[in-house]
Design a protein around this motif. Sequence first.
Motif, PDB file in Angstrom:
ATOM      1  N   ALA A  89      -1.073   4.850   5.407  1.00 48.88           N
ATOM      2  CA  ALA A  89      -0.789   3.718   4.529  1.00 48.88           C
ATOM      3  C   ALA A  89      -0.187   2.554   5.316  1.00 48.88           C
ATOM      4  CB  ALA A  89       0.163   4.131   3.416  1.00 48.88           C
ATOM      5  N   THR A  90      -0.350   1.360   4.759  1.00 51.78           N
ATOM      6  CA  THR A  90       0.250   0.182   5.369  1.00 51.78           C
ATOM      7  C   THR A  90       1.568  -0.170   4.683  1.00 51.78           C
ATOM      8  OG1 THR A  90      -1.053  -1.242   3.912  1.00 51.78           O
ATOM      9  CG2 THR A  90      -1.940  -0.807   6.113  1.00 51.78           C
ATOM     10  N   TYR A  91       2.418  -0.800   5.440  1.00 51.45           N
ATOM     11  CA  TYR A  91       3.692  -1.301   4.925  1.00 51.45           C
ATOM     12  C   TYR A  91       3.887  -2.693   5.486  1.00 51.45           C
ATOM     13  CZ  TYR A  91       8.716  -1.969   4.358  1.00 51.45           C
ATOM     14  OH  TYR A  91       9.955  -2.485   4.034  1.00 51.45           O
ATOM     15  N   ASP A  92       4.008  -3.671   4.598  1.00 46.59           N
ATOM     16  CA  ASP A  92       4.146  -5.066   5.015  1.00 46.59           C
ATOM     17  C   ASP A  92       2.981  -5.470   5.924  1.00 46.59           C
ATOM     18  OD1 ASP A  92       5.353  -7.497   4.838  1.00 46.59           O
ATOM     19  OD2 ASP A  92       7.022  -7.057   6.195  1.00 46.59           O
ATOM     20  N   TYR A  93       1.782  -5.073   5.521  1.00 46.82           N
ATOM     21  CA  TYR A  93       0.519  -5.429   6.175  1.00 46.82           C
ATOM     22  C   TYR A  93       0.293  -4.749   7.527  1.00 46.82           C
ATOM     23  CZ  TYR A  93       0.824  -9.117   2.665  1.00 46.82           C
ATOM     24  OH  TYR A  93       0.960  -9.806   1.495  1.00 46.82           O
ATOM     25  N   GLY A 149       0.769  -1.237   0.000  1.00 48.41           N
ATOM     26  CA  GLY A 149       0.000   0.000   0.000  1.00 48.41           C
ATOM     27  C   GLY A 149       0.796   1.280   0.000  1.00 48.41           C
ATOM     28  N   LEU A 150       1.928   1.298   0.664  1.00 51.10           N
ATOM     29  CA  LEU A 150       2.660   2.537   0.857  1.00 51.10           C
ATOM     30  C   LEU A 150       3.127   3.161  -0.449  1.00 51.10           C
ATOM     31  CD1 LEU A 150       3.812   4.609   2.796  1.00 51.10           C
ATOM     32  CD2 LEU A 150       5.764   3.098   3.183  1.00 51.10           C
ATOM     33  N   LEU A 151       3.469   2.330  -1.433  1.00 56.52           N
ATOM     34  CA  LEU A 151       3.996   2.846  -2.700  1.00 56.52           C
ATOM     35  C   LEU A 151       2.939   2.900  -3.803  1.00 56.52           C
ATOM     36  CD1 LEU A 151       7.409   0.928  -2.820  1.00 56.52           C
ATOM     37  CD2 LEU A 151       6.952   3.210  -1.906  1.00 56.52           C
ATOM     38  N   SER A 152       1.679   2.746  -3.441  1.00 56.64           N
ATOM     39  CA  SER A 152       0.622   2.647  -4.449  1.00 56.64           C
ATOM     40  C   SER A 152       0.045   3.994  -4.863  1.00 56.64           C
ATOM     41  CB  SER A 152      -0.511   1.747  -3.949  1.00 56.64           C
ATOM     42  OG  SER A 152      -1.147   2.320  -2.812  1.00 56.64           O
ATOM     43  N   THR A 153       0.462   5.075  -4.213  1.00 52.95           N
ATOM     44  CA  THR A 153      -0.030   6.409  -4.566  1.00 52.95           C
ATOM     45  C   THR A 153       1.148   7.346  -4.810  1.00 52.95           C
ATOM     46  OG1 THR A 153      -0.178   7.005  -2.210  1.00 52.95           O
ATOM     47  CG2 THR A 153      -2.172   6.147  -3.250  1.00 52.95           C
ATOM     48  N   ALA A 154       0.923   8.376  -5.612  1.00 54.18           N
ATOM     49  CA  ALA A 154       2.008   9.306  -5.950  1.00 54.18           C
ATOM     50  C   ALA A 154       2.544  10.018  -4.720  1.00 54.18           C
ATOM     51  CB  ALA A 154       1.520  10.320  -6.983  1.00 54.18           C
ATOM     52  N   PRO A 192       0.569  -0.769   9.868  1.00 59.81           N
ATOM     53  CA  PRO A 192       0.725   0.681   9.707  1.00 59.81           C
ATOM     54  C   PRO A 192       2.193   1.034   9.458  1.00 59.81           C
ATOM     55  CG  PRO A 192      -0.736   0.207  11.546  1.00 59.81           C
ATOM     56  CD  PRO A 192      -0.160  -1.121  11.112  1.00 59.81           C
ATOM     57  N   ALA A 193       2.438   1.890   8.481  1.00 59.48           N
ATOM     58  CA  ALA A 193       3.810   2.221   8.102  1.00 59.48           C
ATOM     59  C   ALA A 193       4.510   2.985   9.222  1.00 59.48           C
ATOM     60  CB  ALA A 193       3.809   3.053   6.828  1.00 59.48           C
ATOM     61  N   PRO A 194       5.689   2.521   9.653  1.00 53.14           N
ATOM     62  CA  PRO A 194       6.462   3.281  10.650  1.00 53.14           C
ATOM     63  C   PRO A 194       6.859   4.646  10.102  1.00 53.14           C
ATOM     64  CG  PRO A 194       7.317   1.047  10.395  1.00 53.14           C
ATOM     65  CD  PRO A 194       6.355   1.266   9.275  1.00 53.14           C
ATOM     66  N   ALA A 195       7.079   5.581  10.991  1.00 50.40           N
ATOM     67  CA  ALA A 195       7.393   6.952  10.578  1.00 50.40           C
ATOM     68  C   ALA A 195       8.633   7.005   9.691  1.00 50.40           C
ATOM     69  CB  ALA A 195       7.584   7.823  11.816  1.00 50.40           C
ATOM     70  N   VAL A 248       9.900   4.703   7.688  1.00 51.72           N
ATOM     71  CA  VAL A 248       9.615   4.146   6.358  1.00 51.72           C
ATOM     72  C   VAL A 248       8.730   5.107   5.579  1.00 51.72           C
ATOM     73  CG1 VAL A 248       8.567   2.220   5.114  1.00 51.72           C
ATOM     74  CG2 VAL A 248       9.891   1.790   7.195  1.00 51.72           C
ATOM     75  N   LEU A 249       7.764   5.709   6.260  1.00 47.03           N
ATOM     76  CA  LEU A 249       6.891   6.682   5.615  1.00 47.03           C
ATOM     77  C   LEU A 249       7.699   7.868   5.089  1.00 47.03           C
ATOM     78  CD1 LEU A 249       3.888   7.316   5.014  1.00 47.03           C
ATOM     79  CD2 LEU A 249       3.819   8.506   7.205  1.00 47.03           C
ATOM     80  N   GLY A 250       8.655   8.333   5.881  1.00 45.90           N
ATOM     81  CA  GLY A 250       9.499   9.438   5.444  1.00 45.90           C
ATOM     82  C   GLY A 250      10.366   9.065   4.259  1.00 45.90           C
ATOM     83  N   ARG A 251      10.875   7.849   4.265  1.00 48.21           N
ATOM     84  CA  ARG A 251      11.705   7.380   3.155  1.00 48.21           C
ATOM     85  C   ARG A 251      10.883   7.320   1.866  1.00 48.21           C
ATOM     86  NH1 ARG A 251      16.594   4.773   2.981  1.00 48.21           N
ATOM     87  NH2 ARG A 251      16.946   3.293   1.265  1.00 48.21           N
TER      88      ARG A 251
END
Length: 330
Positions: free
Chosen positions: A242-246, A231-236, A248-251, A253-256
């Motif tokens: 967003a989820t990451y590896d099923y 999910g995390l990389l599915s939007t511009a 909630p995305a850690p901060a 990873v979200l920043g990256r």
Amino acid sequence: MTAIADRLFGRARSAHGVLGFGGAPLGNFAAAMDDEQAGRTLRRAWAGGIRYFDTAPHYGLGLSERRIGAALRDRPRDEFVISTKAGRLLVPRDRPLAQDDDGFVVPGTLRRQWDFTVTGVERSLRESLGRLALDSVDILFAHDPDQAWAGAARQALASLARLRSAGLVSAIGIGTNATAGLEGVIRDGLVDVIMLANRYSLLDQEALGSVLEPAREHGVAVVAAGVFATGLLSTAHPRRDATYDYRPAPAGVLGRAGRMAEICADHGVPLPAAALAFPLLHPAVAAVAVGMRSPHEVDEDLRHLCTDVPAALWRDLVAGGFVPAGAVGL
């Protein structure tokens, strides 16, 4: 494309590579859809040129296989590639549940039972063919043997090899989220193809040295699944929820992901387009497989696949420390 990749995926290849239709959403993974939406989604995929379809008994306790089978029933068999999986037999529950307890929004009338024996995989394939309304599948994967027990992968592959020798399937492999043990089965010549989910993407190159390079060396095809990192990389512009590896995305990873999105935008490329293109740069990767749950998602994935990604974008991602130079041919 290697010889085995061409044999397996040649008829599913477009000018931009092989985009596979991932069947988990059709099994009502995380959210329900009705048969009408599933049918419209599959028809749009076919109309858009998608010719590789992946499914599994696990996905919705057989629902994904039934829906894909219904959509492909009247299609010429030599025009598409289909893979399914074995290892989880579907057996009746003594006490049915109102809803499946493994992430799929379907009635819990069945349960999954691990079985990688010859008898088990033969039964699994027979039942899958019944749900798919097909006489054969092109690829049969051992599904998540790492989650079963130590040694399950090699037992599964020995069982699958008997089906391949009997001509019941064209190719065998492992479908998994884990990289452990894959290098060994690749080097020992036990697999034709590996489906690897969530371990080779713009956010995770864990598999580069341990799976992709041995696969390239030994002529094993790799299908990269989960390239949008669930999910995390599915939007511009990555969403904060967003989820990451099923999960909630850690901060961090979200920043990256956000910084990569900015680099992509500087080159006029949406982040999902780069996420789709990245795995296909490696010579071992024969296809990417993406879950699709609506005609709109099909259209978006096809549009992203056809996006031209300039070499300068990859150079900037390498310079920023986001991907290794070897992964993008630099």
